[in-house]
Structures are given as C-alpha cells and as structure tokens.
Scaffold this active site. Structure first.
Site, PDB file in Angstrom:
ATOM      1  N   HIS A   6       0.841  -1.208   0.000  1.00 22.30           N
ATOM      2  CA  HIS A   6       0.000   0.000   0.000  1.00 22.30           C
ATOM      3  C   HIS A   6       0.872   1.252   0.000  1.00 22.30           C
ATOM      4  CE1 HIS A   6      -3.693   2.085   2.135  1.00 22.30           C
ATOM      5  NE2 HIS A   6      -3.239   2.790   1.126  1.00 22.30           N
ATOM      6  N   HIS A   8       1.244   5.156  -2.265  1.00 22.47           N
ATOM      7  CA  HIS A   8       0.683   6.046  -3.291  1.00 22.47           C
ATOM      8  C   HIS A   8       1.764   7.022  -3.772  1.00 22.47           C
ATOM      9  CE1 HIS A   8      -3.302   4.682  -2.177  1.00 22.47           C
ATOM     10  NE2 HIS A   8      -3.097   5.030  -0.924  1.00 22.47           N
ATOM     11  N   ARG A  69      -2.067   8.809  -6.043  1.00 23.36           N
ATOM     12  CA  ARG A  69      -2.435   9.411  -4.751  1.00 23.36           C
ATOM     13  C   ARG A  69      -3.934   9.223  -4.512  1.00 23.36           C
ATOM     14  NH1 ARG A  69      -3.513  14.607  -2.429  1.00 23.36           N
ATOM     15  NH2 ARG A  69      -4.044  15.477  -4.469  1.00 23.36           N
ATOM     16  N   ALA A  70      -4.277   8.645  -3.357  1.00 21.67           N
ATOM     17  CA  ALA A  70      -5.673   8.252  -3.136  1.00 21.67           C
ATOM     18  C   ALA A  70      -6.583   9.462  -2.939  1.00 21.67           C
ATOM     19  CB  ALA A  70      -5.766   7.312  -1.947  1.00 21.67           C
ATOM     20  N   HIS A 176     -10.783   1.585  -1.222  1.00 23.56           N
ATOM     21  CA  HIS A 176     -10.076   2.820  -0.812  1.00 23.56           C
ATOM     22  C   HIS A 176     -10.853   4.046  -1.258  1.00 23.56           C
ATOM     23  CE1 HIS A 176      -6.917   5.419   0.407  1.00 23.56           C
ATOM     24  NE2 HIS A 176      -5.982   4.478   0.472  1.00 23.56           N
ATOM     25  N   TYR A 192     -11.473   7.902   5.517  1.00 24.30           N
ATOM     26  CA  TYR A 192     -10.755   6.672   5.136  1.00 24.30           C
ATOM     27  C   TYR A 192     -11.201   5.501   6.018  1.00 24.30           C
ATOM     28  CZ  TYR A 192      -7.208   8.727   1.982  1.00 24.30           C
ATOM     29  OH  TYR A 192      -6.547   9.317   0.928  1.00 24.30           O
ATOM     30  N   HIS A 221      -5.668   0.349   5.944  1.00 28.47           N
ATOM     31  CA  HIS A 221      -5.625   1.051   7.236  1.00 28.47           C
ATOM     32  C   HIS A 221      -5.990   0.087   8.365  1.00 28.47           C
ATOM     33  CE1 HIS A 221      -7.087   3.818   3.951  1.00 28.47           C
ATOM     34  NE2 HIS A 221      -5.830   4.185   4.125  1.00 28.47           N
ATOM     35  N   GLU A 282       1.713   2.556   3.730  1.00 29.96           N
ATOM     36  CA  GLU A 282       1.123   3.740   3.092  1.00 29.96           C
ATOM     37  C   GLU A 282       2.059   4.941   3.184  1.00 29.96           C
ATOM     38  OE1 GLU A 282      -2.715   5.257   4.423  1.00 29.96           O
ATOM     39  OE2 GLU A 282      -3.397   5.479   2.364  1.00 29.96           O
TER      40      GLU A 282
HETATM   41 ZN   LIG Z   1      -3.977   4.591   0.799  1.00 33.53          ZN
END
Ligand SMILES: [Zn+2]
Length: 340
Positions: A6, A8, A69-70, A176, A192, A221, A282
């Site tokens: 995970h 980004h 990028r989320a 996500h 999130y 997460h 992350e």
């Molecule tokens: Zn993420």
C-alpha cells in the site's frame, strides 16, 4: 523480500497536480480541457529518489505496490469524462515509475469512477492497466461522491462488472475512498476509516462471495474499525444467520498493516488470522511525523511487525507470502520486472 502492498505516488511532479487543477477549472467554465503537461523521466526519478525509494532503503523494505495518490483521485469532481482523463494520466505516470524502477515498484490502478455512474465505465481502464502496464490490482472507491455515499453498497450487482474483471484477471481490489468533500468527515482521520469499515460491512451483508468465490479484497488502514470490533461483526453475522464470520469472510478479505502504533498491530495479529494480514505502511502518506514516544516515524510499520511475538514463518507470510497469494499476478510480474 519485504513487500509493502500500500503506497501512493504522493510526490508526483508538480505539473501533474497543477494540470488536474486546470482540468477541473476548464470543466467548470465549460472550456476545452488543457493538454497534459510534459513530465520528463528525470523529474520522475527525482520525485522517487528523494521520496519513496529513500524511505524504502531507510526502513529496509524492498518493493512497494504503488498506485496514484488516493485523496487525489477526487471522483466527486467533474464528470465521468474528467475522471477518465485523470485516471488515465495518473495510471500512466505509475507505469512510468514502475518502468524506471522495476525492482522497487509494481503498479495498481485507480479507476475512472464517478458518483452515480455505473462502474462499467472502468472496464476499459482495467483492461489497459493489466494488459499494457502489468498492474496487479485496483483501488476501488466505495464512495465516489466523496463522503456523501450516493452509490449502492458494495454488495449490489451495480459493482459486478468490476468484480467480473477482478476474477477474470485474478487481481484484488483495495477498498479505498478518496478525498472527503463533506466537512463532517476529515479525509484521513475519519473518511478513510469509515470507508474501510463500511466496505467490510457491506460485503459481509452481501452474496458477493457466493457469486465470486475466488474474489479478493484488501481492507486498508488495518481494516478501519473492523478488527477492534470483530466481536460485534461476529455477533451481527450470527444474528443475521449468515454463519461464522471467519467462514463468511476470510477466504476473500484481507487486512493491511497501516496501523500506526504497536498496540494496534498486536490487536490486528491477535484477532485476524496471520494468513489474512498483508504488510503495508502507506508511506509517504497521511501521517508523516515522528512519534515522540518511540522516536520513529508513525508509519514505519515494519518496526511494529518486527516486535510482534510471531514465528519467522508467520512474519514471512505477512511480509511477502500473503501478498504473493492475494495479488495473483504479482509473482509473475516480479519475475518479469526484475529480469529487466
Ligand atoms: Zn492509501
């Protein structure tokens, strides 16, 4: 090998995000969309060398499963055409990172979702990312409205075109969400974790795993609130006569380790079977500071796993084996990219 499932591209060259701003402005003004800005290989190298690659080396991890990028996905902005152009640009950039650093990054796609637009429109991008770019998964946003939850739950047949593709290609989806445009839900502090928790619960109350026995989802997460409330979900499943939660969910649902303190990791490893936990940090992401209690970065999650009272074999599953199993195409892509 230590695989972080995970990460980004939060450090992309400035003109990429600037173009996104221009794109949204042009859409609002009803003007033609601006052309994509040139981005050189050197600019990409610089953004990675001093960013994610530096952190990988410092922390002793090897490979990051890498996606756009989320929070930047912004599926609530513009319309479906805007989302398609943006997803295409973001995924292409991830592909370029993976081509420049084939031993350090393997790609995962963002999807061109839009609120209340059938996810059928994501199929062409999934095809492209898997067949042309060698991506090994997708990020699926359960709430393209950005905090207003206007689409059906993940158990609805609405989502099945994406699930059919996931099974066809043997690619998992990470559930996500993106940026919150609802001021009651802070993006990384609430939205999130809400998305993770709601996504798990929606799948639990569905027949998705009966209809797609081989499908795989990753709840990021650390699973949001789910592992902490495992007893609640077991009890809810029991009351609804869904059967045992472990039998209902654990062939298909996996949790990452983006939990930023040791007690949280201890709980995750105690509640969720080791076979269902995938290492992730992350980085460089939502929480960038140093924990004064430990003197280390909050998101240096490898340190927590190292401290868990698990066998070397179990840690190897969390760090590598489970990722290779859940991302069905990963081992073949590793072989291909490492041979370059
Ligand atoms: Zn993420």
């Amino acid at each position: 090998m230590i695989i972080d499932c995970h990460g980004h591209y939060t450090t992309s060259p400035r003109q990429h995000e600037a173009w996104r701003g221009e794109q949204i402005e042009a859409h609002k003004a009803g003007k033609p969309l601006p052309p994509r800005p040139p981005i050189t290989d050197d600019e990409i190298r610089q953004s990675i060398d001093g960013g994610q690659l530096k952190v990988q080396r410092e922390r002793g991890t090897d490979l990051t499963i890498f996606s756009p990028r989320a929070a930047g996905m912004g599926h609530h902005l513009g319309d479906a055409t805007i989302s398609e152009a943006w997803a295409s640009a973001c995924n292409e950039l991830i592909h370029r990172v993976c081509s420049l650093f084939p031993k350090n990054f393997i790609g995962v796609a963002m999807l061109p979702q839009s609120a209340r637009v059938s996810p059928k429109n994501c199929i062409a991008e999934i095809d492209r990312c898997v067949n042309e770019y060698g991506f090994v998964g997708v990020n699926l946003n359960p709430d393209p409205s950005g905090g207003h939850w206007q689409d059906p739950p993940l158990g609805d047949r609405y989502w099945y075109p994406v699930y059919e593709k996931m099974v066809e290609y043997d690619i998992p989806a990470m559930i996500h969400v993106s940026m919150s445009c609802n001021p009651t839900h802070h993006t990384t502090g609430a939205h999130y974790l809400n998305g993770d928790t709601a996504g798990f619960n929606q799948l639990m109350n569905s027949s998705v795993f009966k209809d797609f026995p081989a499908i795989k989802f990753i709840i990021p997460h650390g699973g949001g609130a789910v592992p902490y409330h495992w007893g609640r979900y077991r009890g809810l499943a029991q009351d609804a006569k869904l059967g045992l939660l472990s039998e209902l969910m654990l062939n298909n649902v996996f949790f990452d380790t983006c939990v930023y303190h040791l007690p949280g990791q201890e709980l995750l490893a105690k509640v969720v079977p080791i076979d269902n936990i995938l290492f992730a940090s992350e980085m460089i992401g939502a929480v960038r500071g140093i924990d004064p209690e430990t003197g280390h970065h909050y998101d240096d999650t490898k340190r927590y796993i190292d401290q868990l009272p698990l066998s070397a074999a179990d840690k190897a599953k969390i760090f590598e084996g489970n990722a290779r199993r859940v991302y069905g195409r990963l081992s073949a892509i590793i072989e291909k990219q490492f041979a370059r």
